[in-house]
Design a protein around this motif. Sequence first.
Motif, PDB file in Angstrom:
ATOM      1  N   ALA A  65      10.074   7.274   8.772  1.00  0.00           N
ATOM      2  CA  ALA A  65       9.074   7.786   8.228  1.00  0.00           C
ATOM      3  C   ALA A  65       7.824   7.949   7.859  1.00  0.00           C
ATOM      4  O   ALA A  65       6.501   8.781   8.721  1.00  0.00           O
ATOM      5  N   LEU A  66       7.464   7.327   7.373  1.00  0.00           N
ATOM      6  CA  LEU A  66       5.928   6.689   6.809  1.00  0.00           C
ATOM      7  C   LEU A  66       5.017   6.361   8.052  1.00  0.00           C
ATOM      8  O   LEU A  66       3.897   6.138   7.984  1.00  0.00           O
ATOM      9  N   LYS A  67       5.532   5.310   9.271  1.00  0.00           N
ATOM     10  CA  LYS A  67       5.428   5.620  10.572  1.00  0.00           C
ATOM     11  C   LYS A  67       4.070   6.218  10.912  1.00  0.00           C
ATOM     12  O   LYS A  67       3.664   6.649  11.452  1.00  0.00           O
ATOM     13  N   ARG A  68       5.262   7.791  10.907  1.00  0.00           N
ATOM     14  CA  ARG A  68       3.946   9.130  11.446  1.00  0.00           C
ATOM     15  C   ARG A  68       3.611   9.738  10.347  1.00  0.00           C
ATOM     16  O   ARG A  68       2.409  10.748  11.001  1.00  0.00           O
ATOM     17  N   LEU A  69       3.066   8.965   9.358  1.00  0.00           N
ATOM     18  CA  LEU A  69       0.937   9.232   8.472  1.00  0.00           C
ATOM     19  C   LEU A  69       0.418   8.749   9.165  1.00  0.00           C
ATOM     20  O   LEU A  69       0.042   7.822  10.215  1.00  0.00           O
ATOM     21  N   MET A  92       0.772  -1.086   0.099  1.00  0.00           N
ATOM     22  CA  MET A  92       0.163   0.111   0.056  1.00  0.00           C
ATOM     23  C   MET A  92       1.151   1.124  -0.471  1.00  0.00           C
ATOM     24  O   MET A  92       0.030   2.162  -0.983  1.00  0.00           O
ATOM     25  N   TYR A  93       2.209   1.486   0.608  1.00  0.00           N
ATOM     26  CA  TYR A  93       3.151   2.622   0.626  1.00  0.00           C
ATOM     27  C   TYR A  93       3.768   2.222  -0.157  1.00  0.00           C
ATOM     28  O   TYR A  93       3.704   3.612  -0.930  1.00  0.00           O
ATOM     29  N   LYS A  94       3.518   1.715  -1.253  1.00  0.00           N
ATOM     30  CA  LYS A  94       3.998   1.714  -2.716  1.00  0.00           C
ATOM     31  C   LYS A  94       3.145   2.789  -3.808  1.00  0.00           C
ATOM     32  O   LYS A  94       3.790   3.286  -5.085  1.00  0.00           O
ATOM     33  N   THR A  95       2.276   3.520  -3.746  1.00  0.00           N
ATOM     34  CA  THR A  95       0.905   4.123  -4.521  1.00  0.00           C
ATOM     35  C   THR A  95       1.320   5.453  -3.217  1.00  0.00           C
ATOM     36  O   THR A  95       1.201   6.676  -4.055  1.00  0.00           O
ATOM     37  N   LEU A  96       1.741   5.586  -2.767  1.00  0.00           N
ATOM     38  CA  LEU A  96       1.881   6.674  -2.143  1.00  0.00           C
ATOM     39  C   LEU A  96       2.807   7.670  -2.790  1.00  0.00           C
ATOM     40  O   LEU A  96       4.506   7.429  -2.940  1.00  0.00           O
ATOM     41  N   VAL A 152      17.989   2.475   2.234  1.00  0.00           N
ATOM     42  CA  VAL A 152      17.201   3.991   1.618  1.00  0.00           C
ATOM     43  C   VAL A 152      15.817   3.393   2.016  1.00  0.00           C
ATOM     44  O   VAL A 152      14.771   4.379   3.095  1.00  0.00           O
ATOM     45  N   GLU A 153      14.604   2.730   2.023  1.00  0.00           N
ATOM     46  CA  GLU A 153      13.724   1.899   2.083  1.00  0.00           C
ATOM     47  C   GLU A 153      13.559   2.370   3.944  1.00  0.00           C
ATOM     48  O   GLU A 153      11.661   2.001   4.207  1.00  0.00           O
ATOM     49  N   HIS A 154      14.287   1.220   3.970  1.00  0.00           N
ATOM     50  CA  HIS A 154      14.324   1.339   6.014  1.00  0.00           C
ATOM     51  C   HIS A 154      14.478   2.714   6.564  1.00  0.00           C
ATOM     52  O   HIS A 154      13.821   2.898   7.621  1.00  0.00           O
ATOM     53  N   ILE A 155      14.508   3.582   5.965  1.00  0.00           N
ATOM     54  CA  ILE A 155      14.596   5.144   6.463  1.00  0.00           C
ATOM     55  C   ILE A 155      12.903   5.980   6.016  1.00  0.00           C
ATOM     56  O   ILE A 155      12.396   6.007   6.619  1.00  0.00           O
ATOM     57  N   LEU A 156      12.852   5.581   4.631  1.00  0.00           N
ATOM     58  CA  LEU A 156      11.560   5.745   4.046  1.00  0.00           C
ATOM     59  C   LEU A 156      10.052   5.345   4.652  1.00  0.00           C
ATOM     60  O   LEU A 156       9.662   6.146   5.476  1.00  0.00           O
ATOM     61  N   LEU A 157      10.742   4.159   5.661  1.00  0.00           N
ATOM     62  CA  LEU A 157       9.490   3.196   6.765  1.00  0.00           C
ATOM     63  C   LEU A 157       9.197   4.237   7.271  1.00  0.00           C
ATOM     64  O   LEU A 157       8.537   4.060   7.749  1.00  0.00           O
ATOM     65  N   TYR A 171       8.278   2.423  -6.025  1.00  0.00           N
ATOM     66  CA  TYR A 171       8.074   3.493  -4.634  1.00  0.00           C
ATOM     67  C   TYR A 171       7.241   4.891  -6.029  1.00  0.00           C
ATOM     68  O   TYR A 171       7.785   4.926  -7.083  1.00  0.00           O
ATOM     69  N   ASN A 172       6.214   5.246  -5.699  1.00  0.00           N
ATOM     70  CA  ASN A 172       6.002   5.786  -6.569  1.00  0.00           C
ATOM     71  C   ASN A 172       7.111   7.963  -6.407  1.00  0.00           C
ATOM     72  O   ASN A 172       6.157   8.192  -5.390  1.00  0.00           O
ATOM     73  N   ALA A 173       7.960   7.380  -6.725  1.00  0.00           N
ATOM     74  CA  ALA A 173       8.881   9.262  -6.226  1.00  0.00           C
ATOM     75  C   ALA A 173       9.126   9.922  -7.089  1.00  0.00           C
ATOM     76  O   ALA A 173       9.307   9.911  -8.010  1.00  0.00           O
ATOM     77  N   THR A 174       8.906  10.687  -6.993  1.00  0.00           N
ATOM     78  CA  THR A 174       9.574  12.439  -8.412  1.00  0.00           C
ATOM     79  C   THR A 174      10.992  12.676  -7.251  1.00  0.00           C
ATOM     80  O   THR A 174      10.795  13.694  -6.425  1.00  0.00           O
ATOM     81  N   GLY A 175      11.835  13.177  -8.089  1.00  0.00           N
ATOM     82  CA  GLY A 175      13.146  13.935  -7.629  1.00  0.00           C
ATOM     83  C   GLY A 175      13.304  15.086  -7.508  1.00  0.00           C
ATOM     84  O   GLY A 175      12.388  15.952  -9.209  1.00  0.00           O
ATOM     85  N   ILE A 176      12.993  15.979  -7.047  1.00  0.00           N
ATOM     86  CA  ILE A 176      12.731  17.501  -7.195  1.00  0.00           C
ATOM     87  C   ILE A 176      14.333  18.405  -6.935  1.00  0.00           C
ATOM     88  O   ILE A 176      14.474  18.459  -6.130  1.00  0.00           O
ATOM     89  N   ASP A 177      14.753  19.569  -7.986  1.00  0.00           N
ATOM     90  CA  ASP A 177      16.179  19.907  -7.383  1.00  0.00           C
ATOM     91  C   ASP A 177      15.295  21.056  -6.674  1.00  0.00           C
ATOM     92  O   ASP A 177      15.065  22.314  -7.368  1.00  0.00           O
TER      93      ASP A 177
END
Length: 306
Positions: A302-306, A1-5, A295-300, A37-43
Motif C-alpha cells: 500500500a505504501l507504494k501508492r504514496l 524512512m517508512y518507519k516514521t510514517l 502484515v509488513e508485506h501488505i503495508l509495503l 512502525y509508528n502505528a496507532t489502533g482505532i476502534d
Amino acid sequence: MYKTLKIGVFYGGWSSEREVSVRSGKNVLNALLRKNYNATGIDITRNNIKDIVCSHTFDTVFLLTHGKGGEDGTIQGLLESLNINYTGSDVTASALCMDKILTKYFFSGNALPTAPYHIIDSDPLEKNNYRFPAVIKPRREGSSVGVSVLNNMNDLHNYLKEQNNCSEGYLLEDYIKGREFTCGIIGTGNSAMALPVLEIRPKNQFYDYEAKYTDGMTNFIVPAEIQHELSNKIKELSLNAYRAAGCRDFGRVDSIVSDEGDIYLLEINTLPGMTNLSDLPMEAKADGMCYDDLVEHILLSALKRL
Ligand SMILES: Nc1ncnc2c1ncn2[C@@H]1O[C@H](COP(=O)(O)OP(=O)(O)O)[C@@H](O)[C@H]1O
Ligand SMILES: [Mg+2]
C-alpha cells in the motif's frame, strides 16, 4: 524512512463481523509495533468515524474493517475523498466483490468458472426452472449470514417467507458437492502472488456461520492435500480473478472443487480475516512467511501508492 510514517490501524466498524475485525486489528497493530512502525489502533464506530478521519493526519490507514461499511467501498470512498492512502482494494473492487450478483456477472464476463445461478428479486413462482439442491445467499452479506441449502421449491418459499424481505435480491446457485478451498493472494497487479491453497473441511453440511466461528467445528489443512496440478489450477484461477477485479495488497479467493474435479469460484474476499489464526496468515505461514512479515508485506504494498 517508512518507519516514521503515521499509520492508523482501523478496526471494529458496525457490521456483523465487528468482533473478528477487532481481533484482526489488534493483531495487525501489535505486528506493526513489533516491527517498529509508528502505528496507532482505532476502534471505528458510526459515532467517531467523522472526527477520526477529519482530525488525524495519517499517512496511511491499515483497514481491517470486515463486512458492510468497511469492506464494501464505503470507508474506502471516504478515505479516497480525503486523499488518505489506505491498504487493500479500492472503492470499485471492494463494492464489486461484496455484491454476490455483480460478482457472478464479473466471473461470467471474464470466463472464470462459477456455479450456474439464478437471481431471485421477484416472486419465485414466476419461474419454474430452478434446480435443486441449491444454495441461496443474500446479495450483500458475508460470514455465511443468510446462506442456506434448499432441496425444493417449498424450501425456497419458506426461506423467502422467513427472510421477510427481498429488496436487495438473492442469488440461487446450484449446490456443488465436493471439497472447499481458499487461496490467499498478496500484492498488487503483476506483483500479486498466490499463497499455498488451504482446504476447509467443515463438520456441518457447509461452511456456515457456526462452522466459521466455533472452535473445533472446522478442520483446516494447509497446504491442501491435493495433486500439484489441481493446486496450481486453483492458484491460477484465484490469481486471475483477483487481478481482473483490480484487487490490491491482499485478498482471498474461495472455491469448491466438485467430485468430478471441476473448479467453481465462490467469491473474492477483499478484506479477509487477519487474526493470527485466520486462513490467510495460516497460508502465509505454510509458505514460510511469519505473521509479522505478512502484515509488513501488505503495508509495503500500500505504501507504494504514496
Ligand atoms: N454453490 C455452492 N455449493 C455448495 N456450497 C456452497 C455453494 N455456495 C456457497 N456454499 C457454502 O456456503 C459458504 C458461504 O458462501 P459464500 O458464497 O462464500 O458466502 P459468504 O460471503 O457468506 O462467505 C461457502 O463457504 C460454502 O461452504
Ligand atoms: Mg465465503
